[in-house]
Write a protein that holds these residues in place. Structure first.
Motif, PDB file in Angstrom:
ATOM      1  N   ASN A 178       0.833  -1.196   0.000  1.00 14.69           N
ATOM      2  CA  ASN A 178       0.000   0.000   0.000  1.00 14.69           C
ATOM      3  C   ASN A 178       0.875   1.257   0.000  1.00 14.69           C
ATOM      4  OD1 ASN A 178      -2.649   1.349   0.244  1.00 14.69           O
ATOM      5  ND2 ASN A 178      -1.814   2.012   2.208  1.00 14.69           N
ATOM      6  N   ALA A 179       1.942   1.255   0.781  1.00 19.87           N
ATOM      7  CA  ALA A 179       2.843   2.419   0.829  1.00 19.87           C
ATOM      8  C   ALA A 179       3.485   2.659  -0.533  1.00 19.87           C
ATOM      9  CB  ALA A 179       3.913   2.210   1.905  1.00 19.87           C
ATOM     10  N   ALA A 180       3.862   1.580  -1.206  1.00 19.22           N
ATOM     11  CA  ALA A 180       4.438   1.721  -2.546  1.00 19.22           C
ATOM     12  C   ALA A 180       3.414   2.301  -3.518  1.00 19.22           C
ATOM     13  CB  ALA A 180       4.944   0.368  -3.052  1.00 19.22           C
ATOM     14  N   PHE A 181       2.161   1.857  -3.404  1.00 21.80           N
ATOM     15  CA  PHE A 181       1.100   2.376  -4.257  1.00 21.80           C
ATOM     16  C   PHE A 181       0.870   3.862  -3.989  1.00 21.80           C
ATOM     17  CE2 PHE A 181      -3.404   3.536  -4.593  1.00 21.80           C
ATOM     18  CZ  PHE A 181      -3.561   3.443  -5.966  1.00 21.80           C
ATOM     19  N   VAL A 182       0.781   4.225  -2.709  1.00 18.05           N
ATOM     20  CA  VAL A 182       0.531   5.624  -2.345  1.00 18.05           C
ATOM     21  C   VAL A 182       1.665   6.514  -2.842  1.00 18.05           C
ATOM     22  CG1 VAL A 182       0.355   7.220  -0.372  1.00 18.05           C
ATOM     23  CG2 VAL A 182      -0.969   5.097  -0.394  1.00 18.05           C
ATOM     24  N   THR A 183       2.890   6.059  -2.714  1.00 20.71           N
ATOM     25  CA  THR A 183       4.039   6.828  -3.198  1.00 20.71           C
ATOM     26  C   THR A 183       3.958   7.011  -4.705  1.00 20.71           C
ATOM     27  OG1 THR A 183       5.422   6.016  -1.388  1.00 20.71           O
ATOM     28  CG2 THR A 183       6.565   6.873  -3.330  1.00 20.71           C
ATOM     29  N   ALA A 184       3.663   5.946  -5.431  1.00 23.35           N
ATOM     30  CA  ALA A 184       3.558   6.020  -6.893  1.00 23.35           C
ATOM     31  C   ALA A 184       2.399   6.930  -7.305  1.00 23.35           C
ATOM     32  CB  ALA A 184       3.380   4.628  -7.480  1.00 23.35           C
ATOM     33  N   ARG A 185       1.285   6.822  -6.608  1.00 28.10           N
ATOM     34  CA  ARG A 185       0.124   7.672  -6.920  1.00 28.10           C
ATOM     35  C   ARG A 185       0.428   9.140  -6.648  1.00 28.10           C
ATOM     36  NH1 ARG A 185      -4.201   7.440  -2.746  1.00 28.10           N
ATOM     37  NH2 ARG A 185      -2.758   8.954  -1.927  1.00 28.10           N
ATOM     38  N   ASP A 186       1.042   9.430  -5.498  1.00 29.74           N
ATOM     39  CA  ASP A 186       1.381  10.816  -5.166  1.00 29.74           C
ATOM     40  C   ASP A 186       2.378  11.388  -6.161  1.00 29.74           C
ATOM     41  OD1 ASP A 186      -0.332  10.593  -3.025  1.00 29.74           O
ATOM     42  OD2 ASP A 186       1.257  10.461  -1.497  1.00 29.74           O
ATOM     43  N   ASP A 187       3.333  10.566  -6.558  1.00 30.87           N
ATOM     44  CA  ASP A 187       4.316  10.996  -7.556  1.00 30.87           C
ATOM     45  C   ASP A 187       3.623  11.330  -8.880  1.00 30.87           C
ATOM     46  OD1 ASP A 187       7.066  11.396  -8.464  1.00 30.87           O
ATOM     47  OD2 ASP A 187       6.729   9.577  -9.670  1.00 30.87           O
ATOM     48  N   TYR A 188       2.698  10.493  -9.273  1.00 29.04           N
ATOM     49  CA  TYR A 188       1.934  10.733 -10.507  1.00 29.04           C
ATOM     50  C   TYR A 188       1.135  12.033 -10.410  1.00 29.04           C
ATOM     51  CZ  TYR A 188      -1.973  10.504 -13.752  1.00 29.04           C
ATOM     52  OH  TYR A 188      -2.916  10.816 -14.697  1.00 29.04           O
ATOM     53  N   LEU A 189       0.455  12.233  -9.268  1.00 31.77           N
ATOM     54  CA  LEU A 189      -0.365  13.438  -9.109  1.00 31.77           C
ATOM     55  C   LEU A 189       0.476  14.715  -9.173  1.00 31.77           C
ATOM     56  CD1 LEU A 189      -2.842  12.245  -6.326  1.00 31.77           C
ATOM     57  CD2 LEU A 189      -3.321  12.578  -8.777  1.00 31.77           C
ATOM     58  N   LYS A 190       1.710  14.654  -8.696  1.00 27.03           N
ATOM     59  CA  LYS A 190       2.609  15.815  -8.753  1.00 27.03           C
ATOM     60  C   LYS A 190       3.067  16.100 -10.174  1.00 27.03           C
ATOM     61  CE  LYS A 190       4.528  15.153  -4.131  1.00 27.03           C
ATOM     62  NZ  LYS A 190       5.693  14.697  -3.377  1.00 27.03           N
ATOM     63  N   LYS A 191       3.242  15.053 -10.963  1.00 29.06           N
ATOM     64  CA  LYS A 191       3.840  15.187 -12.292  1.00 29.06           C
ATOM     65  C   LYS A 191       2.842  15.146 -13.445  1.00 29.06           C
ATOM     66  CE  LYS A 191       8.145  13.044 -10.772  1.00 29.06           C
ATOM     67  NZ  LYS A 191       9.032  11.911 -10.921  1.00 29.06           N
ATOM     68  N   LYS A 192       1.599  14.829 -13.194  1.00 21.79           N
ATOM     69  CA  LYS A 192       0.660  14.586 -14.285  1.00 21.79           C
ATOM     70  C   LYS A 192       0.416  15.805 -15.167  1.00 21.79           C
ATOM     71  CE  LYS A 192      -3.882  15.412 -12.327  1.00 21.79           C
ATOM     72  NZ  LYS A 192      -5.194  14.883 -12.128  1.00 21.79           N
ATOM     73  N   ASP A 193       0.520  17.013 -14.596  1.00 19.34           N
ATOM     74  CA  ASP A 193       0.266  18.218 -15.392  1.00 19.34           C
ATOM     75  C   ASP A 193       1.341  18.463 -16.449  1.00 19.34           C
ATOM     76  OD1 ASP A 193      -2.064  18.695 -13.993  1.00 19.34           O
ATOM     77  OD2 ASP A 193      -1.088  19.975 -12.493  1.00 19.34           O
ATOM     78  N   VAL A 194       2.521  17.899 -16.249  1.00 16.44           N
ATOM     79  CA  VAL A 194       3.602  18.101 -17.228  1.00 16.44           C
ATOM     80  C   VAL A 194       3.818  16.875 -18.111  1.00 16.44           C
ATOM     81  CG1 VAL A 194       4.795  19.827 -15.830  1.00 16.44           C
ATOM     82  CG2 VAL A 194       5.370  17.410 -15.547  1.00 16.44           C
ATOM     83  N   MET A 195       2.992  15.853 -17.931  1.00 12.17           N
ATOM     84  CA  MET A 195       3.138  14.627 -18.721  1.00 12.17           C
ATOM     85  C   MET A 195       2.280  14.723 -19.979  1.00 12.17           C
ATOM     86  SD  MET A 195       2.763  11.842 -15.635  1.00 12.17           S
ATOM     87  CE  MET A 195       3.727  10.471 -16.173  1.00 12.17           C
TER      88      MET A 195
END
Length: 174
Positions: free
Chosen positions: A66-83
């Motif tokens: 779950n922690a790995a998922f949350v980290t990956a999701r948070d990372d995506y949410l931070k970067k999604k606007d520039v992807m």
């Protein structure tokens, strides 16, 4: 649900009829708190401790995933606007896969724990039944009922302590 309560009513009525008949015939009726006997015995306490450790281990594995998922999701949410769209789709698909894997792991962990609990408790409950049978024969009980199924009891025919004592003498299986 109606069927369930109907079955409970029929079983209760049947038990009541048997008890009244045995009592009228001068029979002896005892009762036993099966769950209490299991919980109070050294065998039951060991099973409970072992199951708690296994549950904590399984929960730890799920929590790591779950922690790995949350980290990956948070990372995506931070970067999604520039992807770009293709990168977003790929990352979202990856996150869905991680979420599915997490849910699958949680379900498998719960199933595994339940199976281990059943495997550990079945011989304990069988031993409790065997001991209750032995006490019933030695002390000439016509019936031994589950304490939690009784509406009223007098306290004097409770064989739970005897069962716990006998169970502790047997020890737990390897």
């Amino acid at each position: 649900m109606k069927r369930f309560f109907g079955c409970i009513a029929v079983a209760s009525a049947f038990t009541l009829v048997l008890c009244v008949h045995a009592f009228a015939a001068g029979g002896k009726i005892g009762y036993l708190d099966v769950t209490g006997a299991a919980a109070q015995s050294s065998w039951g306490k060991k099973i409970s401790d072992d199951l708690k450790k296994e549950q904590e281990r399984l929960a730890g594995t799920v929590e790591q995933k779950n922690a790995a998922f949350v980290t990956a999701r948070d990372d995506y949410l931070k970067k999604k606007d520039v992807m770009d769209a293709k990168a977003k789709d790929k990352k979202e698909q990856e996150l869905r896969g991680m979420a599915e894997d997490l849910q699958k792991l949680a379900n498998e962990s719960q199933t595994k724990w339940t199976e281990q609990k059943n495997a550990a408790m079945t011989p304990l409950f069988q031993k409790i039944k065997d001991i209750a049978d032995k006490i019933a024969k030695e002390e000439k009980y016509d019936f031994i009922l589950e304490k939690n199924a009784l509406v009223v009891n007098n306290g004097k025919d409770d064989i739970t302590a005897q069962v716990v004592t006998e169970l502790n003498k047997t020890g737990s299986p390897k």
